[in-house]
Design a protein around this motif. Structure first.
Motif, PDB file in Angstrom:
ATOM      1  N   LEU A  12      -8.073  68.293 -42.050  1.00 31.93           N
ATOM      2  CA  LEU A  12      -7.307  67.150 -42.478  1.00 31.93           C
ATOM      3  C   LEU A  12      -7.502  66.082 -41.582  1.00 31.93           C
ATOM      4  CD1 LEU A  12      -5.289  65.479 -44.423  1.00 31.93           C
ATOM      5  CD2 LEU A  12      -3.462  66.548 -43.030  1.00 31.93           C
ATOM      6  N   ALA A  13      -7.467  66.358 -40.294  1.00 39.09           N
ATOM      7  CA  ALA A  13      -7.570  65.361 -39.254  1.00 39.09           C
ATOM      8  C   ALA A  13      -8.990  64.835 -39.415  1.00 39.09           C
ATOM      9  CB  ALA A  13      -7.523  65.803 -37.911  1.00 39.09           C
ATOM     10  N   LEU A  14      -9.917  65.576 -39.768  1.00 37.81           N
ATOM     11  CA  LEU A  14     -11.401  65.034 -39.877  1.00 37.81           C
ATOM     12  C   LEU A  14     -11.550  64.229 -41.415  1.00 37.81           C
ATOM     13  CD1 LEU A  14     -14.543  65.001 -39.331  1.00 37.81           C
ATOM     14  CD2 LEU A  14     -14.524  67.495 -40.647  1.00 37.81           C
ATOM     15  N   ALA A  15     -10.705  64.741 -42.196  1.00 37.04           N
ATOM     16  CA  ALA A  15     -10.843  64.080 -43.531  1.00 37.04           C
ATOM     17  C   ALA A  15     -10.178  62.534 -43.216  1.00 37.04           C
ATOM     18  CB  ALA A  15      -9.756  64.591 -44.602  1.00 37.04           C
ATOM     19  N   ILE A  16      -9.112  62.430 -42.418  1.00 37.29           N
ATOM     20  CA  ILE A  16      -8.457  61.235 -42.311  1.00 37.29           C
ATOM     21  C   ILE A  16      -9.649  60.044 -41.531  1.00 37.29           C
ATOM     22  CG2 ILE A  16      -6.652  60.079 -40.936  1.00 37.29           C
ATOM     23  CD1 ILE A  16      -5.045  62.527 -41.546  1.00 37.29           C
ATOM     24  N   GLY A  17     -10.169  60.701 -40.669  1.00 35.57           N
ATOM     25  CA  GLY A  17     -11.107  59.889 -39.805  1.00 35.57           C
ATOM     26  C   GLY A  17     -12.320  59.554 -40.797  1.00 35.57           C
ATOM     27  N   LEU A  18     -12.636  60.474 -41.807  1.00 36.89           N
ATOM     28  CA  LEU A  18     -13.710  60.155 -42.656  1.00 36.89           C
ATOM     29  C   LEU A  18     -13.275  58.941 -43.340  1.00 36.89           C
ATOM     30  CD1 LEU A  18     -15.260  63.648 -43.576  1.00 36.89           C
ATOM     31  CD2 LEU A  18     -16.563  61.746 -42.605  1.00 36.89           C
ATOM     32  N   SER A 108      -1.622  65.656 -37.673  1.00 39.98           N
ATOM     33  CA  SER A 108      -2.120  66.715 -38.565  1.00 39.98           C
ATOM     34  C   SER A 108      -1.957  68.036 -38.134  1.00 39.98           C
ATOM     35  CB  SER A 108      -3.504  66.409 -39.086  1.00 39.98           C
ATOM     36  OG  SER A 108      -3.898  65.037 -39.486  1.00 39.98           O
ATOM     37  N   VAL A 109      -2.097  68.221 -36.771  1.00 40.48           N
ATOM     38  CA  VAL A 109      -1.844  69.601 -36.379  1.00 40.48           C
ATOM     39  C   VAL A 109      -0.760  70.046 -35.786  1.00 40.48           C
ATOM     40  CG1 VAL A 109      -2.967  71.181 -34.440  1.00 40.48           C
ATOM     41  CG2 VAL A 109      -4.429  69.745 -35.525  1.00 40.48           C
ATOM     42  N   THR A 110       0.023  69.162 -35.159  1.00 43.26           N
ATOM     43  CA  THR A 110       1.222  69.484 -34.618  1.00 43.26           C
ATOM     44  C   THR A 110       2.633  69.145 -35.406  1.00 43.26           C
ATOM     45  OG1 THR A 110       1.387  67.289 -33.430  1.00 43.26           O
ATOM     46  CG2 THR A 110       0.297  69.158 -32.518  1.00 43.26           C
ATOM     47  N   GLY A 111       2.536  68.166 -36.646  1.00 42.64           N
ATOM     48  CA  GLY A 111       3.529  67.691 -37.337  1.00 42.64           C
ATOM     49  C   GLY A 111       3.374  68.133 -38.799  1.00 42.64           C
ATOM     50  N   ASP A 112       3.867  67.327 -39.744  1.00 40.16           N
ATOM     51  CA  ASP A 112       3.955  67.333 -41.199  1.00 40.16           C
ATOM     52  C   ASP A 112       2.549  66.730 -41.524  1.00 40.16           C
ATOM     53  OD1 ASP A 112       4.147  67.270 -44.165  1.00 40.16           O
ATOM     54  OD2 ASP A 112       6.389  67.089 -43.550  1.00 40.16           O
ATOM     55  N   MET A 113       1.925  67.791 -42.114  1.00 45.80           N
ATOM     56  CA  MET A 113       0.401  67.252 -42.998  1.00 45.80           C
ATOM     57  C   MET A 113       0.599  66.259 -43.772  1.00 45.80           C
ATOM     58  SD  MET A 113      -1.094  70.916 -43.265  1.00 45.80           S
ATOM     59  CE  MET A 113      -2.878  70.549 -43.674  1.00 45.80           C
ATOM     60  N   ARG A 114       1.586  66.308 -44.644  1.00 49.80           N
ATOM     61  CA  ARG A 114       1.952  65.088 -45.537  1.00 49.80           C
ATOM     62  C   ARG A 114       2.001  63.798 -45.091  1.00 49.80           C
ATOM     63  NH1 ARG A 114       6.955  68.059 -48.636  1.00 49.80           N
ATOM     64  NH2 ARG A 114       7.299  68.146 -46.213  1.00 49.80           N
ATOM     65  N   LEU A 115       2.764  63.804 -43.993  1.00 43.94           N
ATOM     66  CA  LEU A 115       3.023  62.270 -43.288  1.00 43.94           C
ATOM     67  C   LEU A 115       1.729  62.266 -42.741  1.00 43.94           C
ATOM     68  CD1 LEU A 115       4.716  60.361 -41.858  1.00 43.94           C
ATOM     69  CD2 LEU A 115       5.163  61.980 -39.922  1.00 43.94           C
ATOM     70  N   ALA A 116       1.004  62.987 -42.063  1.00 40.53           N
ATOM     71  CA  ALA A 116      -0.625  62.640 -41.527  1.00 40.53           C
ATOM     72  C   ALA A 116      -1.469  61.924 -42.801  1.00 40.53           C
ATOM     73  CB  ALA A 116      -1.113  63.911 -40.850  1.00 40.53           C
ATOM     74  N   ALA A 117      -1.377  62.928 -43.780  1.00 40.22           N
ATOM     75  CA  ALA A 117      -2.370  62.299 -44.905  1.00 40.22           C
ATOM     76  C   ALA A 117      -1.829  60.927 -45.593  1.00 40.22           C
ATOM     77  CB  ALA A 117      -2.201  63.305 -46.201  1.00 40.22           C
ATOM     78  N   VAL A 121      -4.002  57.300 -45.493  1.00 40.53           N
ATOM     79  CA  VAL A 121      -4.246  56.517 -46.739  1.00 40.53           C
ATOM     80  C   VAL A 121      -3.825  55.172 -46.385  1.00 40.53           C
ATOM     81  CG1 VAL A 121      -3.706  56.030 -49.138  1.00 40.53           C
ATOM     82  CG2 VAL A 121      -4.153  58.303 -48.347  1.00 40.53           C
ATOM     83  N   VAL A 122      -2.400  54.936 -45.819  1.00 39.62           N
ATOM     84  CA  VAL A 122      -2.002  53.503 -45.733  1.00 39.62           C
ATOM     85  C   VAL A 122      -2.969  52.673 -44.907  1.00 39.62           C
ATOM     86  CG1 VAL A 122       0.082  52.457 -44.425  1.00 39.62           C
ATOM     87  CG2 VAL A 122       0.359  54.463 -46.309  1.00 39.62           C
ATOM     88  N   THR A 123      -3.447  53.487 -43.605  1.00 40.00           N
ATOM     89  CA  THR A 123      -4.150  52.745 -42.694  1.00 40.00           C
ATOM     90  C   THR A 123      -5.376  52.218 -43.151  1.00 40.00           C
ATOM     91  OG1 THR A 123      -3.441  54.221 -40.938  1.00 40.00           O
ATOM     92  CG2 THR A 123      -5.297  53.222 -40.431  1.00 40.00           C
ATOM     93  N   THR A 124      -6.022  53.344 -44.188  1.00 41.56           N
ATOM     94  CA  THR A 124      -7.289  52.526 -44.633  1.00 41.56           C
ATOM     95  C   THR A 124      -6.943  51.437 -45.570  1.00 41.56           C
ATOM     96  OG1 THR A 124      -8.152  54.959 -44.582  1.00 41.56           O
ATOM     97  CG2 THR A 124      -9.228  53.532 -46.063  1.00 41.56           C
ATOM     98  N   VAL A 125      -5.857  51.675 -46.503  1.00 43.96           N
ATOM     99  CA  VAL A 125      -5.500  50.450 -47.153  1.00 43.96           C
ATOM    100  C   VAL A 125      -5.479  49.129 -46.613  1.00 43.96           C
ATOM    101  CG1 VAL A 125      -3.851  49.545 -48.905  1.00 43.96           C
ATOM    102  CG2 VAL A 125      -4.564  51.954 -49.054  1.00 43.96           C
TER     103      VAL A 125
END
Length: 420
Positions: A12-18, A108-117, A121-125
């Motif tokens: 998920l961390a990699l996907a966010i960076g992508l 993504s690794v230490t917390g809630d994956m939904r929050l990270a995802a 999305v918000v950052t990219t927008v």
């Protein structure tokens, strides 16, 4: 942490960076190779680095993620400065974006994956909306900015400070509830104003009536009446636009009432849905006439502080009086209160009645009160049209309003008699 979960979280961390990297790469797609500071590969690696830093932090402590974050920021600053210096085009956006992606990788690794995802999305927008946001700021007026700041202050500063309980012996005045409803109505009005501001009246009278109906159908009806005096040939089209504004006032009434008291949704729908249908049909029939207005629809800013305070005071007074009279005279007194209160404003009595529905007032009585206020408000608009507009405009609006009241009344009668 099991290995499968670790792979999922780091993935998920990699996907966010992508995701962020795709946006950054698209923004810099016309630049030559070697001139781009960070693109899809760099941001993907930043996200992956954040995920690995979070994983290592779980094993050896927070020192490793902190050190990696400091090194990442330093590297981005140096390379971004070298790339921007020849063009004198300095921006800290890429540095901040990389740091955010790194932090989201850790989450993504230490917390809630939904929050990270969601954060990714918000950052990219936000990164992609650069030109839109800058263009919006260039066209924003001081009055609009001030109004937005008032809204934020009302919502996040004043509201939490108010007590969420009745402060009078009769239980009729809850400062938190009154102010919350005031904020809700103000935000709804500002949304309509923003739509009108962005699209402009050049999209046609019908669109102006629709957006104006969200702000204030009464003000819109009065504005069209004045236009009809200077443009008599447009009386039919203006009446059609006023009809769609009236229809949206019914939608607004239904949304407010059903949001506060869901038990009112069914009885109100049987009356307001046929009324809305009649308004829409009338609007389509009347707006088909030819011609374009020479005058614009002028909507005042709906977020002047004085108007907001006045509405809050009106809402508080009506809610307090309604509660007292219901306790003293009985639930049926709310209908008379609605008849009088609906003349100047429909929102306040709708909110006050919805708060009483199913508790101090039976649901059917509350629905009748809301509909009584609605009819009172519709008749008031017709009276304003006769006082300020041409005869054709006023007559057409009166006929449409009569039809709306008849079909709405028939729908509510069907609910009471046939479906009870």
């Amino acid at each position: 942490m099991e290995m499968l979960e670790a792979f999922q979280r780091i993935g998920l961390a990699l996907a966010i960076g992508l995701l962020a990297g795709i946006e950054r790469g698209w923004q810099e797609r016309d630049m030559a190779d070697g001139q781009r500071v960070a693109g899809i590969r760099t941001f993907a690696l930043v996200g992956l680095l954040g995920g690995l830093a979070g994983y290592l932090g779980l094993i050896v402590g927070a020192a490793v993620p902190a050190t990696l974050a400091a090194g990442l920021v330093a590297a981005f600053i140096v390379f971004d400065y070298k790339a921007a210096a020849p063009h004198n085009d300095f921006s800290v956006t890429s540095v901040i974006a990389a740091l955010v992606i790194f932090a989201l990788g850790i989450v993504s690794v230490t917390g809630d994956m939904r929050l990270a995802a969601a954060g990714g999305v918000v950052t990219t927008v936000l990164l992609a909306a650069r030109h839109s946001l800058h263009g919006f700021l260039k066209t924003m007026t001081w009055v609009e900015l001030r109004s937005a700041l008032v809204l934020l202050t009302m919502s996040f500063v004043a509201l939490p400070l108010l007590p969420d309980r009745a402060i009078d012996p009769w239980g009729g005045f809850n400062p938190f509830a009154v102010w919350l409803m005031t904020v809700m109505i103000a935000a709804l009005s500002y949304a309509g104003y923003a739509a009108m501001r962005i699209a402009g009246p050049d999209r046609g009278i019908l669109f102006a009536g629709a957006t104006g109906g969200v702000v204030s159908s009464t003000a819109t009806t009065l504005s069209f009446a004045r236009i009809s005096v200077s443009e008599p040939a447009l009386a039919r089209k203006l009446a059609g636009a006023a009809s769609i504004a009236g229809g949206l006032s019914l939608v607004r009434c239904f949304v407010i009432a059903s949001a506060v008291a869901p038990v009112l949704a069914k009885p109100l729908a049987f009356a307001l849905a046929p009324g809305l249908f009649a308004f829409v049909v009338a609007s389509l029939l009347l707006s088909g006439s030819r011609g374009h207005p020479k005058a614009d629809l002028h909507l005042s800013n709906p977020f002047e502080l004085w108007s907001v305070l006045r509405f809050g005071a009106l809402l508080g007074v009506i809610g307090f009086v309604a509660r007292i009279l219901v306790n003293v005279l009985g639930p049926s007194s709310i209908v008379f209160i609605a008849l009088v209160s609906g003349i100047p404003d429909l929102d306040a009595i709708t909110l006050s009645t919805a708060h009483l529905a199913g508790n101090a007032v039976p649901v059917d009585t509350a629905a009748i009160a809301v509909l009584t206020a609605t009819v009172s408000n519709l008749v008031t608009k017709v009276a304003l049209a006769y006082g300020s507009g041409t005869r054709d405009y006023s007559r057409l609006l009166a006929l449409v309003t009569l039809g709306v009241v008849l079909v709405g009344g028939a729908g509510f009668w069907a609910f009471l008699v046939l479906l009870r």
